[in-house]
Design a protein around this motif. Structure first.
Motif, PDB file in Angstrom:
ATOM      1  N   SER A  52      36.824  50.287  41.168  1.00 52.99           N
ATOM      2  CA  SER A  52      35.866  49.368  40.551  1.00 52.99           C
ATOM      3  C   SER A  52      35.951  49.613  39.028  1.00 52.99           C
ATOM      4  O   SER A  52      35.008  49.654  38.299  1.00 52.99           O
ATOM      5  CB  SER A  52      34.390  49.870  41.028  1.00 52.99           C
ATOM      6  OG  SER A  52      34.246  51.264  40.664  1.00 52.99           O
ATOM      7  N   ASP A 323      35.836  41.689  45.093  1.00 52.63           N
ATOM      8  CA  ASP A 323      35.275  41.317  43.694  1.00 52.63           C
ATOM      9  C   ASP A 323      35.211  39.742  43.741  1.00 52.63           C
ATOM     10  O   ASP A 323      35.964  38.865  44.347  1.00 52.63           O
ATOM     11  CB  ASP A 323      35.784  41.810  42.788  1.00 52.63           C
ATOM     12  CG  ASP A 323      37.274  41.391  42.440  1.00 52.63           C
ATOM     13  OD1 ASP A 323      37.156  40.414  41.558  1.00 52.63           O
ATOM     14  OD2 ASP A 323      38.358  41.975  42.918  1.00 52.63           O
ATOM     15  N   TYR A 329      31.613  43.527  41.631  1.00 54.90           N
ATOM     16  CA  TYR A 329      32.293  44.161  42.693  1.00 54.90           C
ATOM     17  C   TYR A 329      31.355  44.034  43.873  1.00 54.90           C
ATOM     18  O   TYR A 329      29.837  44.141  43.509  1.00 54.90           O
ATOM     19  CB  TYR A 329      32.590  45.519  42.483  1.00 54.90           C
ATOM     20  CG  TYR A 329      33.811  45.668  41.412  1.00 54.90           C
ATOM     21  CD1 TYR A 329      35.150  45.981  41.921  1.00 54.90           C
ATOM     22  CD2 TYR A 329      33.720  45.683  40.101  1.00 54.90           C
ATOM     23  CE1 TYR A 329      36.242  45.882  40.944  1.00 54.90           C
ATOM     24  CE2 TYR A 329      34.785  46.013  39.277  1.00 54.90           C
ATOM     25  CZ  TYR A 329      36.073  45.965  39.787  1.00 54.90           C
ATOM     26  OH  TYR A 329      37.023  45.972  38.762  1.00 54.90           O
TER      27      TYR A 329
END
Length: 439
Positions: A52, A323, A329
């Motif tokens: 992320s 995403d 995300y």
């Protein structure tokens, strides 16, 4: 709705970076470009890695498992493994080697850049362990988004293409797992142009690797290619399925139904078109036909860098994460139920009632997993069929645990083979699950 959620995520990330706060989740956190495999011997999905990066600069090397032996009651559990852990990574390859009961991973992005390392995760229940493999020979250059399969008859990892640092490949490599030696396979004739970020599977019936989609430079693909894996006569050929073709795309989720020889894809993106997708297609290899599916249920939002796997025990296509660009995300896990071939999307979510799973392989200890909606007191006991207490396995406060029963009673004497109950008791309810134990 999306804008509000994005603002909340950004505010949360500021607090995390400023005050060192971190949420501890009982589900995999939001991420993209992870991998999943089906551990068929233990009937579970294994999830590894992802990132992320643009949200909170996080790279992951955590493991999660989802039991598949309790249909409709799906839940993620953290999975611990001994040994040295691989570096956190994303866009790597992961395959299942049933012959040796392990997951193999190759390459991908780590924080320092691209890698071409190879790792093995022993999936023996309760004895999971990481080991780095150190092959000899000249390896493929470091890359990510490679097309990768495990070939059981050759006992090999087969790797095609992938992406470097603004470089795309169409080379073909084999890692012989008995001798741990890399070699490049020379293929004559026509071959796919360089590409990465597509989907692949091993067509066992016809001894070939099938690839679909991907991208390179400014081109996105919806081609299907087959690689004949006859030793010494490896050859590529392009296939031309009929039916409605999926829009060219990369970074989609996919799963292969080996029982029916069908390949499912979902989501992905095409930068040239400025589009993210949330459509679903299936390629029937028997008739070489594409079909677009229009499932019932709430369709997951468009996304890319999503991961998928096909659960051929229960005919479900699972997808996770991804995403929507930038720092947006996703963390949901959906599954598409496919008994009729059209299916219905469902979402695994926080439980409203306790979850209890019992696995009892022959000649091994019994594995017990539980997950509760809230942190509260819980007791786990083994009972005989009359309800008599055999042994208390756990007593305390918890949200989730993975426990083992070695087949002994409260006096540490071995019990006999037969049927037993596993009982979960919380402050508000009691749940029992019957199982057979064969020591």
């Amino acid at each position: 709705m999306k804008a509000n959620l994005l603002i909340k995520i950004l505010v949360l990330s500021i607090f995390i970076s400023a005050f060192g706060l971190e949420w501890k989740s009982i589900y995999p956190s939001a991420r993209r470009s992870a991998t999943m495999i089906v551990d068929s011997l233990n009937q579970r999905i294994i999830l590894f890695g992802g990132t992320s990066y643009y949200l909170n600069n996080r790279w992951y090397n955590d493991l999660w498992e989802m039991p598949l032996n309790n249909p409709g009651r799906y839940a993620w559990f953290p999975l611990s493994a001994a040994g040295n852990l691989p570096l956190p990574r994303c866009d790597h390859s992961a395959v299942y080697d049933q012959r040796h009961q392990r997951m193999l991973i190759f390459g991908g992005w780590v924080e320092e850049g691209l890698t071409n390392d190879v790792w093995s995760l022993d999936l023996t229940l309760g004895q999971e362990r990481w080991e780095r493999l150190n092959p000899s020979g000249t390896p493929p250059v470091p890359r990510y988004d490679a097309y990768t399969i495990y070939h059981p008859r050759r006992n090999s990892l087969i790797i095609f293409g992938g992406t470097g640092d603004y470089v795309w490949y169409n080379d073909l490599w084999e890692l012989k797992l008995d001798s741990l030696v890399w070699r490049e396979i020379n293929v004559s004739g026509e071959r796919p142009t360089p590409r990465g970020g597509g989907g692949e599977f091993f067509d066992r019936t016809n001894n070939r690797m099938i690839i679909f989609g991907g991208s390179a430079y400014s081109t996105w693909y919806n081609e299907v290619w087959a690689l004949d894996l006859t030793p010494g006569n490896e050859q590529w050929s392009q296939l031309y399925p009929t039916g409605p073709l999926p829009t060219p795309r990369s970074d989609f989720s996919y799963g292969y139904d080996k029982n029916r020889n069908r390949f499912y894809i979902f989501c992905g993106w095409n930068y040239n078109l400025g589009r993210l997708f949330n459509d679903t297609y299936v390629l029937d290899l028997s008739s070489l036909t594409w079909t677009q599916l229009f499932p019932a249920g709430e369709i997951p939002e468009e996304r890319r860098n999503i991961v998928g796997v096909y659960d051929y025990f229960n005919d479900n296509f699972f997808v996770f994460g991804g995403d929507m660009g930038g720092s947006y995300y996703l963390f949901e896990t959906y599954y598409l139920q496919l008994p009729s071939g059209i299916g219905e999307w469902k979402m695994t979510s926080n439980l409203s009632t306790p979850y209890l799973s019992v696995q009892s392989p022959a000649n091994k200890s019994c594995q017990i997993r539980f997950l509760l909606p809230n942190l509260e007191g819980v007791k786990i006991r083994i009972l005989d069929l009359t309800g008599r207490l055999i042994k208390e396995i756990y007593s305390g406060k918890s949200l989730s645990e993975c426990l083992f029963w070695d087949g002994t009673d409260k006096r540490n004497k071995k019990v006999g083979s037969g049927s037993y109950f596993c009982e979960l008791e919380t402050e508000t309810e009691i749940l029992r699950k019957r199982f057979i134990f064969l020591p």
